[in-house]
Each structure stands twice: as C-alpha cells, then as structure tokens.
Design a protein around this motif. Structure first.
Motif, short mmCIF file in Angstrom:
data_model
loop_
_atom_site.label_atom_id
_atom_site.label_comp_id
_atom_site.label_asym_id
_atom_site.label_seq_id
_atom_site.Cartn_x
_atom_site.Cartn_y
_atom_site.Cartn_z
N UNK A 167 -8.61 23.46 1.17
CA UNK A 167 -8.61 22.03 1.51
C UNK A 167 -7.31 21.35 1.11
N UNK A 168 -6.63 20.81 2.09
CA UNK A 168 -5.47 20.00 1.75
C UNK A 168 -5.87 18.54 1.59
N UNK A 169 -5.17 17.83 0.71
CA UNK A 169 -5.37 16.38 0.59
C UNK A 169 -4.00 15.77 0.80
N UNK A 170 -3.86 15.08 1.88
CA UNK A 170 -2.53 14.57 2.16
C UNK A 170 -2.60 13.20 2.82
N UNK A 171 -1.45 12.58 2.79
CA UNK A 171 -1.34 11.23 3.33
C UNK A 171 -1.17 11.29 4.83
N UNK A 172 -1.83 10.33 5.51
CA UNK A 172 -1.64 10.21 6.95
C UNK A 172 -1.62 8.73 7.27
N UNK A 173 -0.48 8.13 7.04
CA UNK A 173 -0.36 6.70 7.27
C UNK A 173 -1.20 5.90 6.29
N UNK A 174 -2.06 5.08 6.82
CA UNK A 174 -2.91 4.29 5.93
C UNK A 174 -4.17 5.02 5.53
N UNK A 175 -4.33 6.23 6.02
CA UNK A 175 -5.52 7.00 5.67
C UNK A 175 -5.13 8.27 4.94
N UNK A 176 -6.15 8.94 4.49
CA UNK A 176 -5.93 10.19 3.78
C UNK A 176 -6.67 11.29 4.53
N UNK A 177 -5.99 12.42 4.71
CA UNK A 177 -6.62 13.55 5.36
C UNK A 177 -7.18 14.51 4.31
N UNK A 178 -8.44 14.78 4.44
CA UNK A 178 -9.07 15.82 3.63
C UNK A 178 -9.77 16.77 4.61
N UNK A 179 -9.40 18.02 4.53
CA UNK A 179 -9.92 18.99 5.51
C UNK A 179 -9.60 18.54 6.93
N UNK A 180 -8.45 17.96 7.12
CA UNK A 180 -8.02 17.49 8.43
C UNK A 180 -8.92 16.39 8.95
#
Lengths: 243, 114
Positions: free
Chosen positions: A157-170
């Motif tokens: 599981x990656x936890x990463x930034x995606x603009x104003x949201x956060x991606x967890x498990x895509x």
C-alpha cells in the motif's frame, strides 16, 4: 335298445362328436396345462430374484464396509484439508484479505480550520506524510491491521499525495482521515503520541494550526479487508520457497 | 343306444390318443362347434326315435349347425361383440335340453316306465 338308433350316420356323427369333444378337451387341457408352467416360471423368477437379493445384500454389506473405510480416509483427509484451510485463513489474515475486528485505536486526522492570515495554508492541512507517519507509528506500536478511511494498509500500500486528496491503495481519500488500527490499544496510543513524526500532530501542530486530530483507544475497532488486486509482475517465488 | 355310447367313447378315445388340438385362440370356436354338434346329435337321436330321421337332413343339419356356430363366433370377434358366441351357446344349450327331454320321455314311454 331300440333299432332306429343304430343308423350308421348317427353312429358315425356321434363318433365325430366324441372326437370333437376330445379335440376341445385337448386344447383346453393344453391351455390350462400351460398355467402351471407359468406358475412354475413365476416361482423360478421369484427364486432367482431371491437369490439375486441375497447377492445384492452381500454386495450392499461390502459397499457399506467400503463406505465406512472411505469415511475413515475422508476423516483423515478432512484433517489435512482443515490444516490447509487454517493455513490459508492465516495467510489471508496476514495478507489483509479479511476484515478485522478487535481492540485498538482510532486516529482522526482533520485539517485545521482557521488559517491565520499571512501564513502558509499547507501548514493547516493534513498531508500524506502525516498519514504515513501515523500508520508507521501504529506499526511501531504493534498494530496488526490498519486501514485509512476503510482502505486497508497492506504490504504494497502506497500513501501519497494527489493534489488536495491522498491516495491510499490508489483510492482517492478526502479528509478527515480516520486511521483504524487493531492491536494493543495502550501500546498503539503511546506509539502514536510518542512518535517523533506523528506525535507532533497531536501536540504542537494541533495547538498551533488548530488541526482536528485525536487518538482514541477503543475496545472494538473494525478494519476493512483489502479490496484491491494483487498481481505481481516481477515478484517470483524464490526457488527454495522460504528463501 | 349302447352302440351310440360306444361310438362316442371311441371318438373321444381316438381324439385323446391323437392328441390333436386347435390353437388356443380358436378354443371358443371349438367349444361352440362341439356344442352345435352335440345339439345335432341329440336332435338326431330324437328324430330317430320319432322315426323322422333322414341321413341327409341329419348330416346337413350337423354341418350347417357347426359352421353357423363358428360363423357367429367369428362375426362376434369381428364386430367387437365377443360375447356373441353366448347366443350360440344358449341357443344350442336350450335345444340340447329340449331334445334330451323329448328323447327321455320317448324312451321312458317305450320301456313302459311311464
């Protein structure tokens, strides 16, 4: 004995009548003679069927013995299968493919509300790094299962930034973020609060930026199952299995 | 009378010894034919006793009775009224007993038993 009765034609015809009687009698006798045959045929049939039944009963007994043997084998195989099932269940549990419930903590991470003028608004927001820090802190505290807003944290599981949201498990997640962890709730709590990175959220950052964050110990926490796929492209099992 | 009984016995014995039979499906024909023949013979005995016996009438009656009986059974089979043979059986049976009664009374009278 009167004379007129001795007419030759009468005598002959009466002889013929007698013959006809005998013929009819013969036919009838044959017809009825056939019936005892049929009856004896039936008796033979009955005897044969009784013999067959006897054979079949013996066979039935054999088959029942076989069934009993096979049931014993099946029982032992059931044991093997149970072992496999248990292993698979354990593997699924470890892989995060099952929903989990148990004691633990729930960490809520919400953005700060009042952005002071002239300051960087990013400071008031919860970032992917914050979530990652909390998750890592929880693992440090011995968390056995963690999800973020229902997205299970598994080995990949990656936890990463995606603009104003956060991606967890895509999966795109919006705040506030609820991180649920199952484990020893005291240990988890301490681990999060005292973590060098995550701990700041709940103390100075919360005070400074008004972050809506909290850590709650719960006796019953539910952690979702991993719903994503798992398709390794490069990972191949090592040849000696456990390598 | 003894001659007739002996003739009858001879015919029966001959028939039994040769062991000739008809196919089972023809049994009704055989039975009705036998009854017709019996009727003819009894009426032959009666006409002998009444002195009205003629060879031609007797033989002709015997043959036609037998054939007609067979024909009635055949017709019954054909038109689906298998029980039609009962008509022949009843008719011949009644006639047999009628004639037998006449024969008996004539013989009784001759012997002075009445």
């Amino acid at each position: 004995m009167s004379k007129p009765l001795h007419r030759p034609t009468l005598v002959v015809v009466i002889g013929i009548l007698g013959f006809m009687l005998a013929v009819a009698f013969n036919t009838n006798t044959r017809l009825h003679g056939a019936q005892p045959d049929r009856a004896s045929d039936l008796a033979t049939v009955v005897h044969n069927m009784e013999a067959q039944r006897g054979d079949l009963e013996v066979r039935l007994a054999d088959l029942r013995d076989q069934v009993a043997e096979l049931e014993e084998v099946a029982a032992s195989e059931q044991g093997i299968r149970d072992t496999f099932t248990n292993e698979i269940e354990a593997a699924r549990l470890a892989a995060g493919l099952t929903g989990i419930e148990g004691p633990g903590v729930q960490v809520v991470l919400g953005d700060g509300s009042d952005v002071a003028p002239g300051t960087d608004p990013n400071l008031y927001l919860i970032h992917d790094s914050d979530i990652a820090a909390v998750v890592n802190a929880l693992f440090v505290g011995g968390a056995e299962a963690i999800d973020v807003n229902g997205e299970r944290v598994v080995a990949t599981t990656p936890i990463r930034c995606a603009g104003t949201t956060v991606l967890v498990n895509a999966k795109r997640l919006g705040g506030p973020y609820t991180v649920s962890a199952v484990g020893n709730s005291d240990a988890l709590y301490d681990a999060v609060i005292s973590d060098p990175a995550a701990g700041l959220l709940f103390e100075s950052y919360r005070a400074q930026f008004g972050l809506d964050v909290s850590v709650i110990k719960l006796s019953e926490v539910e952690v979702s199952a991993y719903r994503g796929s798992f398709r390794p492209t490069y990972a191949v099992q090592a040849e000696d299995g456990d390598a | 009378m003894l001659v007739l009984v002996l003739a009858l016995a001879l015919g029966v014995t001959l028939g039994l010894l040769t062991d000739i039979g008809v196919p089972p499906s023809m049994l009704t024909y055989a039975g009705v034919a036998v009854l017709a023949a019996l009727d003819s013979c009894i009426s032959g005995v009666r006409s002998s006793l009444e002195e009205t016996f003629t060879d031609r009438a007797f033989v002709f009656g015997f043959i036609t009775n037998t054939l007609m009986a067979g024909f009635i059974v055949f017709i019954g089979d054909r038109i689906g009224v298998k029980e039609l043979y009962l008509a022949a059986v009843v008719a011949f049976g009644v006639r047999v007993f009628d004639n037998l009664g006449v024969v008996r009374s004539i013989m009784f009278r001759r012997r002075g038993w009445e």
